[in-house]
Design a protein around this motif. Structure first.
Motif, PDB file in Angstrom:
ATOM      1  N   PHE A 132      -0.680  13.442   0.935  1.00 50.71           N
ATOM      2  CA  PHE A 132      -2.276  12.370   0.988  1.00 50.71           C
ATOM      3  C   PHE A 132      -2.057  11.023   1.592  1.00 50.71           C
ATOM      4  O   PHE A 132      -1.814  10.136   2.686  1.00 50.71           O
ATOM      5  N   GLY A 133      -1.225  10.210  -0.040  1.00 51.07           N
ATOM      6  CA  GLY A 133      -1.446   9.237   0.476  1.00 51.07           C
ATOM      7  C   GLY A 133      -0.213   8.545   1.049  1.00 51.07           C
ATOM      8  O   GLY A 133      -0.452   7.684   1.733  1.00 51.07           O
ATOM      9  N   VAL A 134       0.966   9.159   0.738  1.00 53.79           N
ATOM     10  CA  VAL A 134       2.223   8.873   1.855  1.00 53.79           C
ATOM     11  C   VAL A 134       1.676   9.288   3.283  1.00 53.79           C
ATOM     12  O   VAL A 134       2.222   8.598   3.564  1.00 53.79           O
ATOM     13  N   GLY A 135       1.376  10.136   3.676  1.00 50.84           N
ATOM     14  CA  GLY A 135       1.224  10.439   4.994  1.00 50.84           C
ATOM     15  C   GLY A 135      -0.243   9.519   5.929  1.00 50.84           C
ATOM     16  O   GLY A 135       0.605   9.352   6.653  1.00 50.84           O
ATOM     17  N   PHE A 136      -0.833   8.959   5.134  1.00 52.49           N
ATOM     18  CA  PHE A 136      -1.678   8.226   4.557  1.00 52.49           C
ATOM     19  C   PHE A 136      -1.153   6.669   5.597  1.00 52.49           C
ATOM     20  O   PHE A 136      -1.424   6.070   6.205  1.00 52.49           O
ATOM     21  N   SER A 137      -0.540   6.085   4.533  1.00 55.03           N
ATOM     22  CA  SER A 137       0.721   5.026   3.882  1.00 55.03           C
ATOM     23  C   SER A 137       1.300   4.473   5.130  1.00 55.03           C
ATOM     24  O   SER A 137       1.464   3.405   5.424  1.00 55.03           O
ATOM     25  N   LEU A 138       2.426   5.599   4.988  1.00 51.81           N
ATOM     26  CA  LEU A 138       3.612   5.246   5.194  1.00 51.81           C
ATOM     27  C   LEU A 138       3.671   5.268   6.485  1.00 51.81           C
ATOM     28  O   LEU A 138       4.183   4.509   7.092  1.00 51.81           O
ATOM     29  N   SER A 139       2.945   5.885   7.523  1.00 53.38           N
ATOM     30  CA  SER A 139       2.745   5.947   8.780  1.00 53.38           C
ATOM     31  C   SER A 139       2.775   4.635   9.631  1.00 53.38           C
ATOM     32  O   SER A 139       2.499   4.220  10.394  1.00 53.38           O
ATOM     33  N   VAL A 140       1.868   3.948   8.530  1.00 56.57           N
ATOM     34  CA  VAL A 140       1.290   2.887   8.997  1.00 56.57           C
ATOM     35  C   VAL A 140       2.297   1.482   9.648  1.00 56.57           C
ATOM     36  O   VAL A 140       1.653   0.308  10.116  1.00 56.57           O
ATOM     37  N   ARG A 191       1.033  -1.387   0.105  1.00 58.50           N
ATOM     38  CA  ARG A 191      -0.196   0.022  -0.471  1.00 58.50           C
ATOM     39  C   ARG A 191       0.664   0.995   0.085  1.00 58.50           C
ATOM     40  O   ARG A 191       0.472   2.477  -1.425  1.00 58.50           O
ATOM     41  N   PRO A 192       1.825   1.424   1.223  1.00 55.90           N
ATOM     42  CA  PRO A 192       2.369   2.753   0.952  1.00 55.90           C
ATOM     43  C   PRO A 192       3.365   2.996  -0.455  1.00 55.90           C
ATOM     44  O   PRO A 192       3.643   3.646  -1.334  1.00 55.90           O
ATOM     45  N   VAL A 193       3.622   1.852  -1.088  1.00 55.96           N
ATOM     46  CA  VAL A 193       4.760   1.756  -2.870  1.00 55.96           C
ATOM     47  C   VAL A 193       3.757   2.096  -3.194  1.00 55.96           C
ATOM     48  O   VAL A 193       3.926   3.308  -4.065  1.00 55.96           O
ATOM     49  N   GLY A 194       2.251   1.739  -3.627  1.00 56.12           N
ATOM     50  CA  GLY A 194       0.967   2.614  -4.615  1.00 56.12           C
ATOM     51  C   GLY A 194       1.129   4.084  -3.662  1.00 56.12           C
ATOM     52  O   GLY A 194      -0.075   4.278  -4.403  1.00 56.12           O
ATOM     53  N   ALA A 195       0.866   4.075  -2.754  1.00 56.23           N
ATOM     54  CA  ALA A 195       0.120   5.181  -2.390  1.00 56.23           C
ATOM     55  C   ALA A 195       1.480   6.216  -3.055  1.00 56.23           C
ATOM     56  O   ALA A 195       1.104   7.358  -3.715  1.00 56.23           O
ATOM     57  N   LEU A 196       2.687   6.042  -2.929  1.00 54.03           N
ATOM     58  CA  LEU A 196       3.367   6.734  -4.193  1.00 54.03           C
ATOM     59  C   LEU A 196       3.557   7.200  -5.085  1.00 54.03           C
ATOM     60  O   LEU A 196       3.738   8.011  -5.774  1.00 54.03           O
ATOM     61  N   LEU A 197       3.099   5.759  -5.943  1.00 55.21           N
ATOM     62  CA  LEU A 197       3.609   5.619  -7.237  1.00 55.21           C
ATOM     63  C   LEU A 197       1.955   6.562  -8.304  1.00 55.21           C
ATOM     64  O   LEU A 197       2.225   7.292  -8.550  1.00 55.21           O
ATOM     65  N   THR A 242       9.921  15.419  -4.596  1.00 57.02           N
ATOM     66  CA  THR A 242      10.931  16.020  -3.989  1.00 57.02           C
ATOM     67  C   THR A 242      10.950  17.162  -3.565  1.00 57.02           C
ATOM     68  O   THR A 242      10.956  17.453  -2.549  1.00 57.02           O
ATOM     69  N   ASP A 243       9.809  17.960  -3.633  1.00 58.08           N
ATOM     70  CA  ASP A 243       8.985  19.479  -3.477  1.00 58.08           C
ATOM     71  C   ASP A 243       8.161  19.386  -1.973  1.00 58.08           C
ATOM     72  O   ASP A 243       7.673  19.513  -1.602  1.00 58.08           O
ATOM     73  N   LEU A 244       8.008  17.720  -2.394  1.00 61.15           N
ATOM     74  CA  LEU A 244       6.932  16.879  -1.082  1.00 61.15           C
ATOM     75  C   LEU A 244       8.326  16.843   0.387  1.00 61.15           C
ATOM     76  O   LEU A 244       7.205  17.326   1.208  1.00 61.15           O
ATOM     77  N   LEU A 245       8.886  16.376  -0.168  1.00 59.82           N
ATOM     78  CA  LEU A 245      10.159  16.227   0.639  1.00 59.82           C
ATOM     79  C   LEU A 245      11.395  17.241   1.846  1.00 59.82           C
ATOM     80  O   LEU A 245      11.606  17.471   2.008  1.00 59.82           O
ATOM     81  N   ARG A 246      10.593  18.604   0.824  1.00 60.65           N
ATOM     82  CA  ARG A 246      11.731  19.778   1.724  1.00 60.65           C
ATOM     83  C   ARG A 246      10.501  20.723   1.415  1.00 60.65           C
ATOM     84  O   ARG A 246       9.108  21.561   1.190  1.00 60.65           O
ATOM     85  N   GLY A 247      10.911  22.423   2.704  1.00 60.14           N
ATOM     86  CA  GLY A 247      10.084  23.257   2.959  1.00 60.14           C
ATOM     87  C   GLY A 247       9.271  23.223   3.329  1.00 60.14           C
ATOM     88  O   GLY A 247       8.697  21.982   4.351  1.00 60.14           O
TER      89      GLY A 247
END
Length: 429
Positions: free
Chosen positions: A372-380, A62-68, A229-234
């Motif tokens: 949304f996808g990364v924040g929702f899924s990676l945190s699991v 799921r986290p892989v799919g959320a990112l892609l 990368t804009d999601l990961l900085r600033g």
């Protein structure tokens, strides 16, 4: 515009419904016949590991799919990401329904099952990554709380539905050994139903759902594309970190309710029969359908941040007290257990009625779907190892107390994570 809005919201609800329907298929429908895919005479430990992998690989996908699919949704549109992901898990679910058993192709049967469930997880992770931002972007500002709660209510609706379908299959195709009708055919029908539902949803998005007007106006006509990368900085990077901290806490509390409660507390600690366990869970999930919507409305009225700041300590105190009673008090009657489980479930899972709206409001349009996808899924991922944490804590306290400690910890982490961010209910997209 009203028709587009309704179509997007209904699409997101059914995307969540079908997502959860497919995720819980192995747990409810396939678990009684996993021996169909495995060699005979395995030890209990090996059987437990093989059974867990069927579910865990889906969660890891799921986290892989959320990112892609999040990047797809931010670059070519929320609607297209939804069509691709829904079509993907529809085809994969159908392939699982057609899998031969161990007696036909040996251990390859189990390996194919696990591989397909991982790919299914990738597509399922993309299912909500496009659909939910699309629905929230179409929602009126003052209705976003209700919409978020309504969308996530697809989860308990799916759980109730799949259990009812499974009960029907057990009646129509009795399970009594390796040569029984359910072993060979009965389990396949719910998977076919899941594949058909996914196909219908894909067609719904193709013919009925329009692309987000906000995405088209801000991103769709832009010649250059925003890099990941804009999601990961600033500012977006700080927002993502805050969301990950908050969600780690609430995923930990959620896992205690959705996994530990039915698999360990009710069945092993309280020794409920299969019928008693199923009845308790069906009632509690039916209640959750309405409580998710109610939580979304409350969050809309008092503010998402304030809601999390209040409910976190409530989970850590009242929720923990109820869990302690369930885990440590002997002689509870079934009606009392059902009541306590319902109250506990409503309290502990109430943040999820607000989470979908809140996370979407934390990110700008450029990276909203990916964030949304990364924040929702990676945190699991970290909370998913709750059983290991309970085992470690059991070295210094009774095992029955360890889930109570984790529930307290999760509620407080969720509260702290929410307080690290701003209020969002008045954010303009």
């Amino acid at each position: 515009m009203d028709e587009k809005r309704r179509s997007a919201i209904k699409g997101a609800f059914f995307s969540e419904f079908i997502d959860m329907f497919d995720i819980y298929l192995p747990v409810v429908v396939l678990s009684p016949v996993l021996f169909f895919f495995q060699p005979a005479h395995l030890s209990a430990g090996v059987e437990a590991i093989l059974a867990s992998l069927v579910f865990i690989t889906t969660l890891l996908g799921r986290p892989v799919g959320a990112l892609l699919f999040g990047m797809v949704a931010d670059r070519i549109g929320r609607r297209m990401a939804s069509i691709y992901s829904v079509s993907g898990f529809g085809v994969i679910t159908l392939l699982i329904a057609l899998l031969p058993g161990y007696n036909t192709i040996g251990i390859g049967s189990y390996l194919l099952l696990v591989a397909l469930r991982f790919l299914d997880g990738i597509c399922l992770g993309g299912g909500y990554t496009g659909a939910m931002p699309l629905a929230i972007e179409y929602s009126r500002k003052h209705q976003r709380g209700f919409v978020g709660g309504f969308i996530i209510a697809g989860f308990p609706a799916a759980y109730v539905t799949i259990n009812l379908v499974a009960m029907l299959m057990f009646v129509l195709f009795p399970l009594h050994g390796a040569d029984s009708p359910y072993t060979h055919w009965g389990w396949r029908i719910p998977f076919i139903i899941g594949a058909v539902l996914a196909g219908c949803l894909a067609l719904y998005y193709i013919f009925k759902v329009s692309e987000s007007e906000i995405w088209k106006s801000e991103i769709g006509e832009r010649p250059e594309k925003v890099p990941f990368t804009d999601l990961l900085r600033g500012k977006s990077g700080r927002n993502l970190l805050q969301v990950l901290i908050m969600m780690s806490g609430f995923w930990l509390t959620q896992n205690i309710i959705t996994i530990f409660l039915p698999t360990t507390l009710l069945s092993r600690f309280l020794h409920l029969s299969h019928f008693q366990l199923t009845s308790t869970l069906l009632i509690s999930y039916a209640v959750l359908f309405f409580s998710y919507i109610g939580a979304g409305l409350i969050g809309q009225r008092i503010g998402r941040r304030r809601f999390f700041a209040i409910i976190g300590p409530v989970i850590a105190t009242i929720g923990a007290a109820i869990l302690y009673v369930l885990a440590n008090v002997d002689g509870l009657t079934l009606p009392v257990i059902m009541l306590l489980v319902c109250v506990l479930s409503v309290i502990v899972t109430s943040p999820w009625g607000v989470i979908v709206t809140y996370i979407n409001e934390r990110f700008v349009t450029d990276v909203r779907a990916t964030g949304f996808g990364v924040g929702f899924s990676l945190s699991v991922i970290i909370p998913s190892f709750y059983a290991f944490y309970m085992n470690w804590l059991s070295a210094i306290m009774p095992f029955h107390v360890t889930p109570v400690v984790l529930l307290c910890l999760g509620g407080l982490i969720g509260m702290v994570g929410a307080l690290m961010g701003p209020e969002t209910k008045d954010v303009d997209f």
